[in-house]
Design a protein around this motif. Structure first.
Motif, PDB file in Angstrom:
ATOM      1  N   ASP A   1       0.960  -1.485   0.015  1.00 13.30           N
ATOM      2  CA  ASP A   1       0.130  -0.007  -0.297  1.00 13.30           C
ATOM      3  C   ASP A   1       0.462   1.350   0.139  1.00 13.30           C
ATOM      4  O   ASP A   1       0.422   2.181  -0.975  1.00 13.30           O
ATOM      5  N   ALA A   2       2.041   1.149   0.677  1.00 15.03           N
ATOM      6  CA  ALA A   2       3.364   2.584   0.946  1.00 15.03           C
ATOM      7  C   ALA A   2       3.593   2.634  -0.590  1.00 15.03           C
ATOM      8  O   ALA A   2       3.504   4.139  -0.806  1.00 15.03           O
ATOM      9  N   LEU A   3       3.819   1.540  -0.806  1.00 15.11           N
ATOM     10  CA  LEU A   3       4.620   1.776  -2.547  1.00 15.11           C
ATOM     11  C   LEU A   3       3.485   1.893  -3.554  1.00 15.11           C
ATOM     12  O   LEU A   3       3.856   3.167  -4.460  1.00 15.11           O
ATOM     13  N   ALA A   4       2.851   1.876  -3.866  1.00 14.46           N
ATOM     14  CA  ALA A   4       1.427   2.392  -4.564  1.00 14.46           C
ATOM     15  C   ALA A   4       1.470   3.958  -4.604  1.00 14.46           C
ATOM     16  O   ALA A   4       1.519   4.509  -5.421  1.00 14.46           O
ATOM     17  N   GLU A   5       0.813   4.158  -3.034  1.00 14.50           N
ATOM     18  CA  GLU A   5       1.030   5.145  -2.711  1.00 14.50           C
ATOM     19  C   GLU A   5       2.169   6.028  -3.555  1.00 14.50           C
ATOM     20  O   GLU A   5       2.071   6.811  -3.892  1.00 14.50           O
ATOM     21  N   SER A   6       3.224   5.921  -2.979  1.00 18.05           N
ATOM     22  CA  SER A   6       4.214   7.178  -4.224  1.00 18.05           C
ATOM     23  C   SER A   6       4.292   6.734  -4.844  1.00 18.05           C
ATOM     24  O   SER A   6       4.681   7.824  -6.163  1.00 18.05           O
TER      25      SER A   6
ATOM     26  N   PHE B   1       4.491  -7.261  -7.221  1.00 15.86           N
ATOM     27  CA  PHE B   1       3.975  -5.897  -7.321  1.00 15.86           C
ATOM     28  C   PHE B   1       3.248  -6.256  -8.205  1.00 15.86           C
ATOM     29  O   PHE B   1       2.096  -5.709  -7.459  1.00 15.86           O
ATOM     30  N   ALA B   2       2.972  -7.016  -8.882  1.00 16.79           N
ATOM     31  CA  ALA B   2       2.121  -7.537  -9.797  1.00 16.79           C
ATOM     32  C   ALA B   2       0.890  -7.463  -8.599  1.00 16.79           C
ATOM     33  O   ALA B   2      -0.108  -7.477  -9.454  1.00 16.79           O
ATOM     34  N   ALA B   3       1.018  -8.672  -7.787  1.00 24.47           N
ATOM     35  CA  ALA B   3      -0.407  -9.226  -7.291  1.00 24.47           C
ATOM     36  C   ALA B   3      -0.542  -8.320  -6.009  1.00 24.47           C
ATOM     37  O   ALA B   3      -1.933  -7.009  -6.143  1.00 24.47           O
ATOM     38  N   ASP B   4      -0.171  -7.401  -5.538  1.00 21.52           N
ATOM     39  CA  ASP B   4       0.090  -6.620  -4.472  1.00 21.52           C
ATOM     40  C   ASP B   4       0.146  -4.985  -4.759  1.00 21.52           C
ATOM     41  O   ASP B   4      -0.180  -3.950  -3.803  1.00 21.52           O
TER      42      ASP B   4
END
Length: 303
Positions: free
Chosen positions: A256-261, A292-295
């Motif tokens: 979630d944190a990576l996606a937000e960034s 990465f692809a899944a989450d």
């Protein structure tokens, strides 16, 4: 993502890549294909001078041969040259190679091109290094003609001219996407006025908005409309909490944190991101790609 193994510059190579080869590239391409990555990319250098070999290495697989090999073991992932130094080759030669690749892959080619920076390469091949910018401009125009639908393409320019010379097979795509790589003012202008997309080379996040605005302005001034793809290369990534030193620039943590960034890139106007994962083995890399692809990826486009 740009594939590891096929180029091994000291700027990004991981230790395990030195002993890797074709089987590793095939497995990575299959994982990218299976997990929904948009494209896999390969670099281009013909020969590295000895004085640059320590920094750049001499490992640079040929992009057409490599992508053709990987096309045969994948079905959906697109195949991109990032970037092909097309000014080193006659455009009819490049057109023959890349048209065949697009034809054999069922229309999966993205042709990324750039000006090049290794003077000795140009000199060894008899190409004027000082004119590499104007030469690339003309080569792009010639490739547009040579990769079009016509069996007998025609082009006339300062350096290249051809007509009444047939080339089959034609590309499977009606229009092969042509993206320009580079972040210099000339590269930005070239991308805006001659290409279908832009591939910045290492621009930090804070520099991208101005570059994107410049591209949009140049296209408006030139009266160019239609689709255009803005790209970005992200910081190195590691999904989860690393148990080894991954480097201070690496983005790591929970999905979630990576996606937000990473969503910050979309907010700037970026359409696609190219990712690179830190890894100590092929298995760790494929695990990172799958995680990465899944989450992470499913959360990139949400508001």
């Amino acid at each position: 993502m740009q594939l590891p193994v096929q180029s091994q510059s000291s700027m990004y190579v991981e230790g395990w890549e030195a002993g890797a080869g074709a089987a590793d590239l095939v497995e990575l391409a299959r994982v990218a294909d299976r997990t929904g990555f948009a494209y896999i990319a390969t670099c281009d250098h013909i020969a590295i001078p000895r004085h640059l070999a320590e920094a750049m290495s001499t490992v640079w697989y040929d992009p057409v041969a490599t992508l053709a090999h990987l096309a045969a073991v994948t079905e959906n992932v697109r195949l991109m040259s990032h970037v092909a130094i097309v000014g080193l080759r006659h455009p009819l030669l490049s057109a023959k190679q890349y048209a065949t690749l697009d034809h054999l892959s069922g229309g999966r080619l993205i042709l990324g091109v750039g000006a090049g920076h290794v003077q000795e390469e140009f000199e060894a091949l008899g190409v004027d290094f000082a004119r590499r910018g104007p030469l690339l401009d003309e080569t792009i125009d010639a490739l547009r003609a040579a990769l079009g639908p016509e069996e007998y393409p025609e082009y006339s320019g300062e350096t290249f001219a051809f007509k009444d010379l047939g080339q089959l097979p034609r590309p499977a795509q009606t229009r092969v996407p042509l993206w320009v790589g580079g972040s210099s003012p000339a590269a930005v202008r070239r991308a805006a006025t001659r290409a279908d997309g832009w591939l910045p080379q290492g621009d930090p996040r804070d520099k991208l908005p101005a570059q994107i605005a410049r591209i949009k302005s140049l296209r408006e001034e030139a009266g160019i409309a239609g689709p255009f793809t803005i790209g970005a290369i992200t910081e190195p990534l590691y999904v989860g909490k690393p148990r080894w030193p991954v480097g201070r620039r690496t983005l790591s943590g929970e999905p979630d944190a990576l996606a937000e960034s990473l969503r910050a890139y979309a907010a700037m106007g970026v359409d696609q991101i190219q990712v690179r994962f830190r890894s100590r083995s092929r298995t760790e890399l494929t695990d990172q790609m799958a995680a990465f692809a899944a989450d992470v990826a499913p959360h990139l486009n949400r508001p």
